[in-house]
Design a protein around this motif. Structure first.
Motif, PDB file in Angstrom:
ATOM      1  N   LEU A 112     -56.268   3.493 -50.681  1.00  0.00           N
ATOM      2  CA  LEU A 112     -56.553   1.952 -51.074  1.00  0.00           C
ATOM      3  C   LEU A 112     -57.994   1.860 -50.474  1.00  0.00           C
ATOM      4  O   LEU A 112     -58.636   2.111 -49.657  1.00  0.00           O
ATOM      5  N   ARG A 113     -58.784   0.809 -51.408  1.00  0.00           N
ATOM      6  CA  ARG A 113     -60.324   0.782 -51.267  1.00  0.00           C
ATOM      7  C   ARG A 113     -60.321  -0.827 -51.012  1.00  0.00           C
ATOM      8  O   ARG A 113     -59.654  -1.710 -51.369  1.00  0.00           O
ATOM      9  N   HIS A 114     -61.656  -1.127 -50.016  1.00  0.00           N
ATOM     10  CA  HIS A 114     -61.923  -2.323 -49.708  1.00  0.00           C
ATOM     11  C   HIS A 114     -63.174  -2.485 -50.749  1.00  0.00           C
ATOM     12  O   HIS A 114     -64.174  -1.912 -50.561  1.00  0.00           O
ATOM     13  N   LEU A 115     -63.066  -3.422 -51.695  1.00  0.00           N
ATOM     14  CA  LEU A 115     -63.932  -3.552 -52.814  1.00  0.00           C
ATOM     15  C   LEU A 115     -65.105  -3.984 -52.558  1.00  0.00           C
ATOM     16  O   LEU A 115     -66.141  -3.445 -53.075  1.00  0.00           O
ATOM     17  N   ASP A 116     -65.319  -4.725 -51.309  1.00  0.00           N
ATOM     18  CA  ASP A 116     -66.902  -5.202 -51.139  1.00  0.00           C
ATOM     19  C   ASP A 116     -67.597  -3.985 -50.460  1.00  0.00           C
ATOM     20  O   ASP A 116     -68.925  -4.012 -50.541  1.00  0.00           O
ATOM     21  N   THR A 117     -66.983  -3.351 -49.642  1.00  0.00           N
ATOM     22  CA  THR A 117     -67.635  -2.386 -48.757  1.00  0.00           C
ATOM     23  C   THR A 117     -67.485  -0.977 -49.524  1.00  0.00           C
ATOM     24  O   THR A 117     -68.119   0.156 -49.181  1.00  0.00           O
ATOM     25  N   GLY A 118     -66.400  -0.653 -50.011  1.00  0.00           N
ATOM     26  CA  GLY A 118     -66.041   0.755 -50.521  1.00  0.00           C
ATOM     27  C   GLY A 118     -65.268   1.522 -49.461  1.00  0.00           C
ATOM     28  O   GLY A 118     -64.950   2.779 -49.928  1.00  0.00           O
ATOM     29  N   SER A 119     -65.081   0.717 -48.458  1.00  0.00           N
ATOM     30  CA  SER A 119     -64.477   1.572 -47.310  1.00  0.00           C
ATOM     31  C   SER A 119     -62.786   1.954 -47.672  1.00  0.00           C
ATOM     32  O   SER A 119     -62.360   1.274 -48.436  1.00  0.00           O
ATOM     33  N   GLU A 120     -62.295   3.104 -47.376  1.00  0.00           N
ATOM     34  CA  GLU A 120     -60.987   3.415 -47.791  1.00  0.00           C
ATOM     35  C   GLU A 120     -60.142   3.774 -46.619  1.00  0.00           C
ATOM     36  O   GLU A 120     -60.355   4.001 -45.497  1.00  0.00           O
ATOM     37  N   CYS A 121     -58.695   3.451 -47.068  1.00  0.00           N
ATOM     38  CA  CYS A 121     -57.647   3.762 -46.321  1.00  0.00           C
ATOM     39  C   CYS A 121     -56.421   4.788 -47.018  1.00  0.00           C
ATOM     40  O   CYS A 121     -56.794   4.559 -48.030  1.00  0.00           O
ATOM     41  N   ILE A 122     -55.845   5.437 -46.266  1.00  0.00           N
ATOM     42  CA  ILE A 122     -55.004   6.086 -47.035  1.00  0.00           C
ATOM     43  C   ILE A 122     -53.733   5.739 -46.575  1.00  0.00           C
ATOM     44  O   ILE A 122     -53.302   5.575 -45.296  1.00  0.00           O
ATOM     45  N   PHE A 123     -52.789   5.482 -47.412  1.00  0.00           N
ATOM     46  CA  PHE A 123     -51.243   5.179 -47.360  1.00  0.00           C
ATOM     47  C   PHE A 123     -50.332   6.504 -47.041  1.00  0.00           C
ATOM     48  O   PHE A 123     -50.492   7.401 -47.920  1.00  0.00           O
TER      49      PHE A 123
END
Length: 343
Positions: A112-123
Motif C-alpha cells: 500500500l502506498r501513500h501517494l503524496d510521499t511514495g511511502s509504503e506499507c505492507i498488509f
C-alpha cells in the motif's frame, strides 16, 4: 444484566463537533447524589472545578499522547485504503495491529502506498484475534517521523468538522506519543487551571494508559458481560501509588486514568497490559471521584459509569440532555462522586 440496560437516545445534534474555547469553559455537570429520590445536580463550567475539590485531594491524569496513526493509502489498482494503527507488534515498531478499511478485500503481502510521499506499507492479513489486521511500516528513519510525514491525528468519525489545529486533540500535559485516541476528559484542562488546583494544595500525578481498540469496539453481545475486552498497556509508578494511598480523595481525570489505577491495584502489577472490565459490582480500590465526558450508549465506558454511581447515571444523562450539554469526545464533562449520598 442486558445490553439494553445501558441504552439511551442520543440526538445527532448533541454530538459536539467543535471543542469549547478556552478549554476550561466547557460545561461541567456536578453529581451530588440524590435527595428524596431526585438527582441533585449543579451546572457549572470546568474552571469551577477547584470549588469541588479539597486540600489533600490527588488529581490523576493519563498523560498519553495521540499518534498521527490514521494513514490514507492506495492499492496498486488505485483503490483507497484507510488504516488506523492501534498497537506495535514488534519492538522496532515496524509491525502494528490496525483497523483497515476495506481489510477483507486486501491480499496478504499487498503493498500500500501513500501517494503524496511514495511511502509504503505492507498488509499482512488478519490477526488471530480476528478484530484487527497486521500492517508493516516501511521506513528508514524513526517511526514517529514516518507517521508525522504520512499520517493524520485520528479524530473520531462522528466529528465531521476539522479542528483548527491538531494540538486541540491533545491534552496540555501529554507526553509519550502512543495512543490511537485522546483521553478526552483531559482536553478540558489548561495550565492555569492546573496551577490553581496546585495553589489549593491539590496534588497532581501522572499515569499512562495507551488508548487502543476498545475505544472503537462497541459491545455486540446481548449480555454485556460476554463482551471480550482487549488489552491496553498501562503504567503507574510506585510514587503515584504511594500518593494514592496517602491522598484524602483520588480524583481520576477520565476513564483511562481510572483503568490504569484500578488495574495496578487489582492486578498487583504497576505496569503491563490490562483487560480489566469494570462493571456493576466492581470492587473499587483507588478512585473516589471521576471527571469524564458523556459516552455513547451500549459501551464499556457507560458500564464503568454505572459501576461508579449506580443507576443514577440515567438521571445525570437525562439532565444533561435536557440542559443542552454537548456529548462525546469534544463535548462537555461531568464530575462524578462515588460516595455521593443518597437520601
Amino acid at each position: 444484566m442486558r445490553l439494553s440496560d445501558f441504552d439511551y437516545e442520543l440526538p445527532v445534534d448533541r454530538i459536539a463537533q467543535v471543542p469549547a474555547e478556552p478549554r476550561d469553559h466547557a460545561r461541567l455537570l456536578v453529581d451530588q447524589g440524590r435527595r428524596a429520590g431526585v438527582a441533585s445536580i449543579s451546572h457549572r463550567q470546568v474552571f469551577n472545578l477547584p470549588e469541588y475539590l479539597q486540600p489533600g485531594d490527588l488529581l490523576v491524569v493519563n498523560d498519553t499522547r495521540v499518534i498521527p496513526g490514521r494513514l490514507r493509502l492506495n492499492r496498486s489498482s488505485g483503490g483507497s485504503v484507510e488504516v488506523l494503527l492501534l498497537d506495535p507488534l514488534t519492538p522496532d515498531s515496524r509491525r502494528w495491529s490496525a483497523l483497515v478499511k476495506p481489510g477483507g478485500k486486501l491480499k496478504d503481502g499487498e503493498i500500500l502506498r501513500h501517494l503524496d510521499t511514495g511511502s509504503e506499507c505492507i498488509f499482512h492479513g488478519r490477526l488471530e484475534s480476528g478484530d484487527s489486521f497486521e500492517i508493516e511500516l516501511c521506513f528508514t528513519d524513526d517511526v514517529l517521523s514516518f507517521l508525522e510525514r504520512i499520517g493524520e491525528i485520528p479524530i473520531p468519525p462522528y466529528i465531521t468538522t476539522l479542528l483548527p489545529h491538531t494540538e486541540r486533540y491533545q491534552t496540555v500535559y501529554s507526553r509519550r506519543p502512543a495512543s490511537a485516541a485522546a483521553p478526552t476528559a483531559g482536553l478540558h484542562f489548561t495550565s492555569d487551571l492546573l496551577q490553581t488546583l496546585s495553589d489549593q494544595n491539590i496534588d497532581f500525578a501522572r499515569v499512562e494508559l495507551v488508548v487502543g481498540l476498545d475505544t472503537f469496539q462497541p459491545i455486540q453481545t446481548d449480555n454485556p458481560l460476554d463482551h471480550k475486552m482487549h488489552t491496553e498497556y498501562y503504567s503507574v509508578s510506585e510514587e503515584v501509588m504511594a500518593k494514592v494511598h496517602d491522598a484524602k480523595r483520588v480524583v481520576a481525570v477520565g476513564t483511562t486514568a481510572v483503568r490504569a489505577l484500578e488495574s495496578a491495584a487489582s492486578r498487583h502489577e504497576l505496569s503491563g497490559r490490562t483487560n480489566l472490565f469494570i462493571h456493576r459490582g466492581f470492587d473499587w480500590q483507588c478512585v473516589d471521584l471521576m471527571t469524564t465526558n458523556f459516552h455513547l450508549p451500549k459501551t464499556t465506558l457507560l458500564l464503568m459509569i454505572d459501576a461508579f454511581v449506580g443507576d443514577r447515571w440515567r438521571d445525570i444523562y437525562a439532565s444533561a440532555l435536557e440542559s443542552g450539554y454537548r456529548f462525546l469526545s469534544l463535548g462537555d464533562t461531568m464530575l462524578l462522586n462515588r460516595h455521593a449520598e443518597e437520601s
